[in-house]
Design a protein around this motif. Structure first.
Motif, PDB file in Angstrom:
ATOM      1  N   GLN A 145      74.992 108.157  83.385  1.00 29.54           N
ATOM      2  CA  GLN A 145      74.636 109.688  83.502  1.00 29.54           C
ATOM      3  C   GLN A 145      75.977 110.918  83.716  1.00 29.54           C
ATOM      4  O   GLN A 145      77.135 110.658  84.292  1.00 29.54           O
ATOM      5  CB  GLN A 145      74.208 108.781  84.990  1.00 29.54           C
ATOM      6  N   ALA A 146      75.167 111.140  83.074  1.00 21.44           N
ATOM      7  CA  ALA A 146      76.369 112.714  82.530  1.00 21.44           C
ATOM      8  C   ALA A 146      75.960 113.750  83.170  1.00 21.44           C
ATOM      9  O   ALA A 146      74.489 113.882  83.952  1.00 21.44           O
ATOM     10  CB  ALA A 146      76.564 112.886  80.719  1.00 21.44           C
ATOM     11  N   PRO A 147      76.512 114.624  83.490  1.00 18.79           N
ATOM     12  CA  PRO A 147      76.266 115.186  84.302  1.00 18.79           C
ATOM     13  C   PRO A 147      75.185 116.661  84.254  1.00 18.79           C
ATOM     14  O   PRO A 147      75.097 116.471  82.886  1.00 18.79           O
ATOM     15  CB  PRO A 147      77.650 116.618  84.473  1.00 18.79           C
ATOM     16  N   GLY A 148      74.478 116.541  84.619  1.00 15.71           N
ATOM     17  CA  GLY A 148      72.896 117.595  84.285  1.00 15.71           C
ATOM     18  C   GLY A 148      71.787 116.608  83.455  1.00 15.71           C
ATOM     19  O   GLY A 148      70.436 117.313  82.985  1.00 15.71           O
ATOM     20  N   LYS A 149      71.991 114.959  82.861  1.00 15.63           N
ATOM     21  CA  LYS A 149      70.978 114.407  82.703  1.00 15.63           C
ATOM     22  C   LYS A 149      70.652 113.428  82.569  1.00 15.63           C
ATOM     23  O   LYS A 149      71.243 113.186  84.328  1.00 15.63           O
ATOM     24  CB  LYS A 149      71.866 114.209  80.980  1.00 15.63           C
ATOM     25  N   GLU A 150      69.429 112.710  82.355  1.00 18.68           N
ATOM     26  CA  GLU A 150      69.159 111.802  83.255  1.00 18.68           C
ATOM     27  C   GLU A 150      70.048 110.035  82.801  1.00 18.68           C
ATOM     28  O   GLU A 150      70.986 111.025  81.862  1.00 18.68           O
ATOM     29  CB  GLU A 150      67.538 111.198  82.555  1.00 18.68           C
ATOM     30  N   ARG A 151      69.618 109.235  83.583  1.00 21.00           N
ATOM     31  CA  ARG A 151      70.162 108.298  83.591  1.00 21.00           C
ATOM     32  C   ARG A 151      69.412 107.466  82.558  1.00 21.00           C
ATOM     33  O   ARG A 151      68.462 107.194  82.035  1.00 21.00           O
ATOM     34  CB  ARG A 151      70.405 107.475  84.766  1.00 21.00           C
ATOM     35  N   GLU A 152      70.846 107.300  81.597  1.00 19.40           N
ATOM     36  CA  GLU A 152      70.568 107.181  80.720  1.00 19.40           C
ATOM     37  C   GLU A 152      70.761 104.856  80.068  1.00 19.40           C
ATOM     38  O   GLU A 152      71.469 104.387  80.282  1.00 19.40           O
ATOM     39  CB  GLU A 152      70.843 107.381  78.891  1.00 19.40           C
ATOM     40  N   PHE A 153      70.087 104.181  78.902  1.00 16.65           N
ATOM     41  CA  PHE A 153      70.549 102.626  78.911  1.00 16.65           C
ATOM     42  C   PHE A 153      71.411 102.714  77.956  1.00 16.65           C
ATOM     43  O   PHE A 153      71.524 103.421  76.619  1.00 16.65           O
ATOM     44  CB  PHE A 153      69.327 101.578  78.736  1.00 16.65           C
ATOM     45  N   VAL A 154      72.780 101.918  78.256  1.00 17.02           N
ATOM     46  CA  VAL A 154      73.716 101.859  77.563  1.00 17.02           C
ATOM     47  C   VAL A 154      73.390 100.914  77.256  1.00 17.02           C
ATOM     48  O   VAL A 154      73.214 100.285  75.387  1.00 17.02           O
ATOM     49  CB  VAL A 154      74.539 101.994  78.175  1.00 17.02           C
ATOM     50  N   GLY A 155      72.890  99.613  76.750  1.00 16.24           N
ATOM     51  CA  GLY A 155      73.042  98.263  77.111  1.00 16.24           C
ATOM     52  C   GLY A 155      72.881  97.056  77.778  1.00 16.24           C
ATOM     53  O   GLY A 155      73.337  97.710  79.270  1.00 16.24           O
ATOM     54  N   GLY A 156      73.007  96.053  77.623  1.00 14.93           N
ATOM     55  CA  GLY A 156      72.091  94.761  78.532  1.00 14.93           C
ATOM     56  C   GLY A 156      72.269  93.502  77.971  1.00 14.93           C
ATOM     57  O   GLY A 156      72.596  92.917  76.421  1.00 14.93           O
ATOM     58  N   ILE A 157      72.771  92.714  77.928  1.00 15.82           N
ATOM     59  CA  ILE A 157      72.955  90.787  78.435  1.00 15.82           C
ATOM     60  C   ILE A 157      71.903  90.067  78.544  1.00 15.82           C
ATOM     61  O   ILE A 157      71.788  90.091  80.060  1.00 15.82           O
ATOM     62  CB  ILE A 157      74.064  90.626  78.267  1.00 15.82           C
ATOM     63  N   ASN A 158      71.213  89.286  78.269  1.00 17.00           N
ATOM     64  CA  ASN A 158      70.461  88.122  78.692  1.00 17.00           C
ATOM     65  C   ASN A 158      71.713  87.172  79.802  1.00 17.00           C
ATOM     66  O   ASN A 158      72.257  86.589  78.643  1.00 17.00           O
ATOM     67  CB  ASN A 158      69.654  87.858  78.062  1.00 17.00           C
TER      68      ASN A 158
END
Length: 122
Positions: free
Chosen positions: A38-51
């Motif tokens: 989450q950058a200042p003034g922006k929404e939280r965004e998905f970077v990636g994930g792992i099972n």
């Protein structure tokens, strides 16, 4: 499940940085682990994930060439390796866990780490 993110800091553009997310409280074998930012003034965004069980990874399309997620089962830790960092990667990075499978939606995650700040200077 308690998650502890670490490894953030100040890095020059083009450099690498590796974030860690240490989990405690229970085994994560049946969980899906996600990284968000989450950058200042922006929404939280998905970077990636792992099972956790199978190691299958998913990434935001724009990041998959530079970011890599891995896990160390023995250490109950998930990593986010970031290469060729850009100033626009500056954000607070969070790790999160959910009991079910893949999701890119932050509101579908059950547990969160405290976040670690990554600042990329130009």
């Amino acid at each position: 499940v308690q998650l502890q993110a670490s490894g953030g800091g100040l890095v020059q553009a083009g450099g690498p940085l590796r974030l860690s997310c240490a989990a405690s409280g229970r085994t994560l074998f049946s969980y899906y682990m996600g990284w968000f930012r989450q950058a200042p003034g922006k929404e939280r965004e998905f970077v990636g994930g792992i099972n956790w069980s199978g190691g299958t990874t998913y990434y935001q399309d724009s990041l998959k060439e530079r970011f890599t997620i891995s896990r160390d089962s023995a250490k109950n830790t998930v990593y986010l390796q970031m290469n060729s960092l850009k100033p626009e990667d500056t954000a607070v990075y969070y790790c999160a866990a959910r009991r079910s499978g893949y999701s890119s939606h932050y509101f579908q995650y059950d547990y969160w780490g405290q976040g670690t700040l990554v600042t990329v200077s130009s």
